[in-house]
Write a protein that holds these residues in place. Structure first.
Motif, PDB file in Angstrom:
ATOM      1  N   LEU A 148      17.089 -27.264  36.005  1.00  0.00           N
ATOM      2  CA  LEU A 148      16.443 -26.021  36.861  1.00  0.00           C
ATOM      3  C   LEU A 148      16.609 -26.226  38.535  1.00  0.00           C
ATOM      4  O   LEU A 148      16.832 -25.519  39.048  1.00  0.00           O
ATOM      5  CB  LEU A 148      14.774 -25.986  36.426  1.00  0.00           C
ATOM      6  CG  LEU A 148      14.311 -24.842  37.168  1.00  0.00           C
ATOM      7  CD1 LEU A 148      14.807 -23.448  36.740  1.00  0.00           C
ATOM      8  CD2 LEU A 148      12.950 -24.743  36.759  1.00  0.00           C
ATOM      9  N   LEU A 149      16.363 -27.377  38.785  1.00  0.00           N
ATOM     10  CA  LEU A 149      16.477 -27.606  40.209  1.00  0.00           C
ATOM     11  C   LEU A 149      17.757 -27.621  40.743  1.00  0.00           C
ATOM     12  O   LEU A 149      18.236 -27.112  41.723  1.00  0.00           O
ATOM     13  CB  LEU A 149      16.007 -29.294  40.745  1.00  0.00           C
ATOM     14  CG  LEU A 149      14.293 -29.257  40.613  1.00  0.00           C
ATOM     15  CD1 LEU A 149      14.038 -30.714  40.906  1.00  0.00           C
ATOM     16  CD2 LEU A 149      13.713 -28.327  41.725  1.00  0.00           C
ATOM     17  N   PRO A 203      15.489 -31.176  31.714  1.00  0.00           N
ATOM     18  CA  PRO A 203      15.607 -29.633  31.883  1.00  0.00           C
ATOM     19  C   PRO A 203      15.049 -29.293  33.344  1.00  0.00           C
ATOM     20  O   PRO A 203      15.539 -28.405  33.984  1.00  0.00           O
ATOM     21  CB  PRO A 203      14.632 -28.897  30.778  1.00  0.00           C
ATOM     22  CG  PRO A 203      14.748 -29.978  29.903  1.00  0.00           C
ATOM     23  CD  PRO A 203      14.639 -31.408  30.332  1.00  0.00           C
ATOM     24  N   VAL A 204      14.128 -30.082  33.703  1.00  0.00           N
ATOM     25  CA  VAL A 204      13.492 -29.712  35.254  1.00  0.00           C
ATOM     26  C   VAL A 204      14.563 -30.196  36.141  1.00  0.00           C
ATOM     27  O   VAL A 204      14.716 -29.495  37.277  1.00  0.00           O
ATOM     28  CB  VAL A 204      12.124 -30.665  35.514  1.00  0.00           C
ATOM     29  CG1 VAL A 204      11.574 -30.441  37.012  1.00  0.00           C
ATOM     30  CG2 VAL A 204      11.211 -30.505  34.330  1.00  0.00           C
ATOM     31  N   THR A 220      21.951 -25.052  30.280  1.00  0.00           N
ATOM     32  CA  THR A 220      21.075 -26.212  29.963  1.00  0.00           C
ATOM     33  C   THR A 220      19.599 -25.720  29.904  1.00  0.00           C
ATOM     34  O   THR A 220      18.810 -26.274  28.794  1.00  0.00           O
ATOM     35  CB  THR A 220      21.371 -27.354  31.025  1.00  0.00           C
ATOM     36  OG1 THR A 220      22.804 -27.652  30.885  1.00  0.00           O
ATOM     37  CG2 THR A 220      20.611 -28.583  30.405  1.00  0.00           C
ATOM     38  N   VAL A 221      18.879 -25.109  30.891  1.00  0.00           N
ATOM     39  CA  VAL A 221      17.573 -24.981  31.056  1.00  0.00           C
ATOM     40  C   VAL A 221      17.112 -24.136  29.730  1.00  0.00           C
ATOM     41  O   VAL A 221      16.146 -24.378  29.229  1.00  0.00           O
ATOM     42  CB  VAL A 221      17.165 -24.270  32.319  1.00  0.00           C
ATOM     43  CG1 VAL A 221      15.760 -23.782  32.033  1.00  0.00           C
ATOM     44  CG2 VAL A 221      17.695 -25.200  33.539  1.00  0.00           C
ATOM     45  N   LEU A 222      17.839 -23.097  29.668  1.00  0.00           N
ATOM     46  CA  LEU A 222      17.361 -22.045  28.410  1.00  0.00           C
ATOM     47  C   LEU A 222      17.617 -22.636  27.112  1.00  0.00           C
ATOM     48  O   LEU A 222      16.737 -22.535  26.226  1.00  0.00           O
ATOM     49  CB  LEU A 222      18.392 -20.951  28.428  1.00  0.00           C
ATOM     50  CG  LEU A 222      18.224 -19.921  29.667  1.00  0.00           C
ATOM     51  CD1 LEU A 222      19.484 -18.942  29.663  1.00  0.00           C
ATOM     52  CD2 LEU A 222      17.026 -19.320  29.763  1.00  0.00           C
ATOM     53  N   VAL A 254      20.145 -25.506  39.589  1.00  0.00           N
ATOM     54  CA  VAL A 254      20.272 -24.121  39.540  1.00  0.00           C
ATOM     55  C   VAL A 254      20.295 -23.847  41.175  1.00  0.00           C
ATOM     56  O   VAL A 254      21.156 -23.051  41.774  1.00  0.00           O
ATOM     57  CB  VAL A 254      19.625 -23.373  38.821  1.00  0.00           C
ATOM     58  CG1 VAL A 254      19.873 -21.885  39.187  1.00  0.00           C
ATOM     59  CG2 VAL A 254      20.048 -23.635  37.226  1.00  0.00           C
ATOM     60  N   SER A 281      17.395 -25.914  26.518  1.00  0.00           N
ATOM     61  CA  SER A 281      16.253 -26.804  26.244  1.00  0.00           C
ATOM     62  C   SER A 281      15.162 -26.352  26.139  1.00  0.00           C
ATOM     63  O   SER A 281      14.163 -27.066  25.298  1.00  0.00           O
ATOM     64  CB  SER A 281      16.160 -27.672  27.806  1.00  0.00           C
ATOM     65  OG  SER A 281      17.447 -28.320  28.009  1.00  0.00           O
ATOM     66  N   LEU A 282      14.601 -24.850  26.534  1.00  0.00           N
ATOM     67  CA  LEU A 282      13.714 -24.391  26.237  1.00  0.00           C
ATOM     68  C   LEU A 282      13.534 -24.042  24.819  1.00  0.00           C
ATOM     69  O   LEU A 282      12.297 -24.005  24.250  1.00  0.00           O
ATOM     70  CB  LEU A 282      13.416 -22.987  27.200  1.00  0.00           C
ATOM     71  CG  LEU A 282      13.119 -23.335  28.430  1.00  0.00           C
ATOM     72  CD1 LEU A 282      13.091 -22.003  29.433  1.00  0.00           C
ATOM     73  CD2 LEU A 282      11.766 -24.063  28.835  1.00  0.00           C
ATOM     74  N   ALA A 307      23.863 -25.178  34.296  1.00  0.00           N
ATOM     75  CA  ALA A 307      22.656 -25.706  34.715  1.00  0.00           C
ATOM     76  C   ALA A 307      21.564 -24.474  34.165  1.00  0.00           C
ATOM     77  O   ALA A 307      20.680 -25.007  33.386  1.00  0.00           O
ATOM     78  CB  ALA A 307      22.327 -25.771  36.123  1.00  0.00           C
ATOM     79  N   SER A 308      21.991 -23.311  34.082  1.00  0.00           N
ATOM     80  CA  SER A 308      21.210 -22.238  33.529  1.00  0.00           C
ATOM     81  C   SER A 308      21.111 -22.337  32.260  1.00  0.00           C
ATOM     82  O   SER A 308      20.195 -22.345  31.416  1.00  0.00           O
ATOM     83  CB  SER A 308      21.500 -20.994  34.160  1.00  0.00           C
ATOM     84  OG  SER A 308      21.545 -20.851  35.444  1.00  0.00           O
TER      85      SER A 308
END
Length: 235
Positions: free
Chosen positions: A209-210, A205-206, A24-26, A212, A28-29, A21-22
């Motif tokens: 983040l949730l 991505p939101v 994926t967030v990074l 995580v 995506s940013l 998940a982390s």
């Protein structure tokens, strides 16, 4: 009827969930940078994103897809027994998304830009990333159909506390927006498909983040669907 007691998330699955998940967030940013720059550089809403932004997006998509599949697998491990079937559907369709979109972007990245192929009459309808082309249609299938099914199925897993309900809502919004991108085919407008892009590049991505936070909390006590299912109830 007694509701089955769910199992706590194991340490390996918990680490997989947090890391995937982390990542994926990074990623995506990172993806948002060339996407935004590419969209801002378009001469018209229907024009395709140009280089070097498009090549950067292709690479980021390819390397981010395994993390998204791993995250869905972690969701399956986290899910209460009665909802694992929906999580399994999410895993299958996210894997399909990965296979199709990774194949599309790898072919475009490695084949379509070769000098000896430029000017070939079949190149534009086969490998160009614009409507109408085979690769563009396959990518629509991956994201506006397979991805939408994956996240909407995963959304069913989450219920219970506020965090789980937030994950559920964000996943639903992501899936609905992605599916709405199909209207671009009916209306024959690439700008309409940007609605779908907002679903998987902006909203998803939101949710990651949730997640995580969800996976981090899962090491201590059941949360979300686990907490909801963990109460043995006699009806």
């Amino acid at each position: 009827m007694r509701v089955a007691m769910p199992q706590l998330l194991g340490s390996s699955a918990r680490r997989l969930g947090i890391v995937s998940a982390s990542v994926t967030v990074l990623l995506s940013l990172a993806y948002a940078v060339p996407l935004t720059a590419g969209l801002m550089s378009l001469p018209s809403p229907d024009a395709p994103i140009g280089e070097p932004w498009f090549a950067m997006m292709e690479i980021l998509i390819i390397i981010s897809m395994p993390a998204m599949v791993a995250m869905m697998i972690a969701i399956h491990a986290w899910a209460a027994p009665s909802r694992k079937v929906f999580a399994a559907v999410g895993v299958v369709f996210m894997a399909l998304t990965t296979v199709v979109t990774s194949s599309v972007h790898f072919v475009i990245l490695t084949v379509s830009h070769r000098a000896e192929l430029l000017g070939q009459p079949w190149l534009q309808p086969a490998l160009s990333f614009r409507w109408l082309s085979v690769t563009y249609a396959l990518d629509i299938l991956a994201w506006d159909v397979f991805f939408a099914i994956a996240v909407l199925s995963a959304a069913v897993v989450f219920s219970g506390d506020r965090l789980a309900r937030c994950v559920r809502l964000v996943l639903i919004v992501s899936g609905v927006l992605a599916r709405t991108g199909l209207a671009g085919i009916v209306l024959d407008g690439a700008h309409v498909r940007n609605i779908g892009i907002a679903g998987y590049a902006g909203v998803f991505p939101v949710a990651a983040l949730l997640l995580v936070i969800v996976f981090h909390r899962a090491g201590a006590a059941p949360t979300g669907a686990l907490r909801d299912e963990s109460r043995a109830v006699l009806v």
